[in-house]
Motif scaffolding. Sequence first.
Motif, short mmCIF file in Angstrom:
data_model
loop_
_atom_site.label_atom_id
_atom_site.label_comp_id
_atom_site.label_asym_id
_atom_site.label_seq_id
_atom_site.Cartn_x
_atom_site.Cartn_y
_atom_site.Cartn_z
N ASP A 183 1.01 -1.09 -0.19
CA ASP A 183 -0.09 -0.11 0.06
C ASP A 183 0.72 1.12 0.03
O ASP A 183 1.36 1.45 0.86
CB ASP A 183 -0.84 -0.08 1.09
CG ASP A 183 -1.86 1.16 1.23
OD1 ASP A 183 -1.98 1.95 0.19
OD2 ASP A 183 -2.71 1.26 2.16
N PRO A 184 1.03 2.01 -1.17
CA PRO A 184 1.90 2.93 -1.11
C PRO A 184 1.33 4.35 -0.14
O PRO A 184 2.15 5.02 0.57
CB PRO A 184 1.59 3.72 -2.71
CG PRO A 184 1.02 2.43 -3.35
CD PRO A 184 0.17 1.80 -2.48
N ALA A 185 0.05 4.16 0.21
CA ALA A 185 -0.32 5.12 1.38
C ALA A 185 0.48 4.86 2.63
O ALA A 185 0.28 5.84 3.23
CB ALA A 185 -1.95 5.21 1.45
N ASN A 186 0.87 3.89 2.84
CA ASN A 186 1.26 3.43 4.13
C ASN A 186 2.65 3.42 4.24
O ASN A 186 3.40 2.74 5.18
CB ASN A 186 0.70 2.16 4.83
CG ASN A 186 -0.68 2.07 5.30
OD1 ASN A 186 -1.15 3.50 5.49
ND2 ASN A 186 -1.50 1.23 5.00
N MET A 187 3.53 3.66 3.18
CA MET A 187 4.90 3.42 2.96
C MET A 187 5.84 4.33 3.83
O MET A 187 6.43 3.62 4.70
CB MET A 187 5.28 3.68 1.42
CG MET A 187 6.61 3.61 1.07
SD MET A 187 7.04 3.63 -0.68
CE MET A 187 5.86 2.43 -1.40
N MET A 188 5.14 5.61 3.97
CA MET A 188 6.13 6.34 4.99
C MET A 188 5.88 6.12 6.45
O MET A 188 6.87 6.08 7.08
CB MET A 188 5.63 7.87 4.73
CG MET A 188 6.20 8.46 3.29
SD MET A 188 7.78 8.40 2.76
CE MET A 188 8.61 9.09 4.26
N LEU A 189 4.63 5.44 6.62
CA LEU A 189 4.37 4.95 8.02
C LEU A 189 5.05 3.84 8.30
O LEU A 189 5.70 3.61 9.28
CB LEU A 189 2.89 4.74 8.29
CG LEU A 189 2.50 4.27 9.45
CD1 LEU A 189 2.85 5.31 10.76
CD2 LEU A 189 0.87 4.09 9.74
N THR A 190 5.25 2.91 7.42
CA THR A 190 5.94 1.80 7.59
C THR A 190 7.54 1.87 7.77
O THR A 190 8.10 1.23 8.49
CB THR A 190 5.96 0.99 6.04
OG1 THR A 190 4.42 0.64 6.05
CG2 THR A 190 6.41 -0.40 6.28
N ILE A 191 8.00 2.93 7.05
CA ILE A 191 9.29 3.25 7.01
C ILE A 191 9.82 3.84 8.45
O ILE A 191 10.81 3.62 9.35
CB ILE A 191 9.79 4.33 6.27
CG1 ILE A 191 9.84 3.64 4.69
CG2 ILE A 191 11.46 4.84 6.22
CD1 ILE A 191 10.34 4.59 3.42
N ALA A 192 8.92 4.47 9.09
CA ALA A 192 8.89 5.35 10.33
C ALA A 192 8.78 4.14 11.28
O ALA A 192 9.79 4.15 12.47
CB ALA A 192 7.95 6.22 10.79
N VAL A 193 7.79 3.20 11.19
CA VAL A 193 7.89 2.16 12.32
C VAL A 193 9.09 1.34 12.17
O VAL A 193 9.84 0.92 13.17
CB VAL A 193 6.72 1.08 11.75
CG1 VAL A 193 6.81 -0.15 12.81
CG2 VAL A 193 5.44 2.00 12.24
#
Length: 362
Positions: A183-193
């Motif tokens: 999901d590209p929408a959660n990409m930055m959140l995934t990187i942060a986690v």
Amino acid sequence: MLVEPSYLLAVLFVVLIAASLATVAISFARVLRGQELIAYEPRRGVPWGGAELLLLVLVFFTIQLAAGGAVWLAASLRALAQGSEVHLDDEVVIPDVDSLAGAALAVALSLVTFLIGVVLVRAVSRATTTDIGLTLARFPSDLGRGVLGFLAIAAPVYLIQLQLTQFFPSEHPLAKLWLEQQDPANMMLTIAVLFVAAVIVAPLAEEFLFRCLLQGWLENVALRYQLAATTEPAPAAALPTVAAPSEPPAGRASLEHAPASENPSESPQSDSLARPGASDQMPLPAPRLIGVYAAAPILVSSALFAAAHFSHGPDPVPLFLLAMVLGYLYQRTHRLWPSVIAHACLNATSLLMLLLQSNTSS
């Protein structure tokens, strides 16, 4: 014009390996000249023992199981609200890093466990910040030691890992989470986690457990064996016969007849300083571990650290080498920051390579 991720990955890998090999060569030259890689800093033994370790392990699993139960209960209530069936025989499992929510929960649990562990150790064993190794008094030098420790081990770790993954794929859960993220929408959140988990929480929690608590206690055990092996009483036949000393004249301090020790580590108090539960009022350093007594705590804690990652494919092999360097940094300073920083540098570099590699293959 943007630089291709594949080119950045190649440059990063080559520069890192070159810097690492140079650091290894310089370190090897210092050893050949008889110089210490890191100056040993005298200190007292840690004031906790095996009971505190067992208590923290129990606390860890209790927190994990409680969180797993909460997740199961929430899922059951949601199923009831939707009119679905709830299977009461479903197992309550420890939360796994199989989704973004699971990874975030695992990060939070690790951080909570670390904080509770610090509080418990301070409360139960009356440990100080210095005992735990979290003092910031020498942080600038600890930062440099951590970076140099990372450079010294980077080439062996990555070159061995590169060879092993040709035959056994790596199964690190955070890497799998990123590679399965669609999901590209959660990409930055995934990187942060991933960043918080790998670069901040994991180094703090794992170094506190394996280096501070486990290796610190093992050093106390090794010191007791070393003292027992080096302070054996002489045979009775070899002891000279001397006349009984006369009683000191009245008014003269009896301390005049007490032998003075030039080395604080030979003080009769030294053994008590190395025992768990030693009082904070005793500032003298414990005797220095030598030979096999110095190596054994590092080897044991490193083996257990590698075994804790047994489900990550071939990762335990290079992680054992990493843990040896982390254990050496801790043993020389008895502070956590050098090993935490070295651990964080390795995880940050691995995360960056993972991101570049995934962009190259996509």
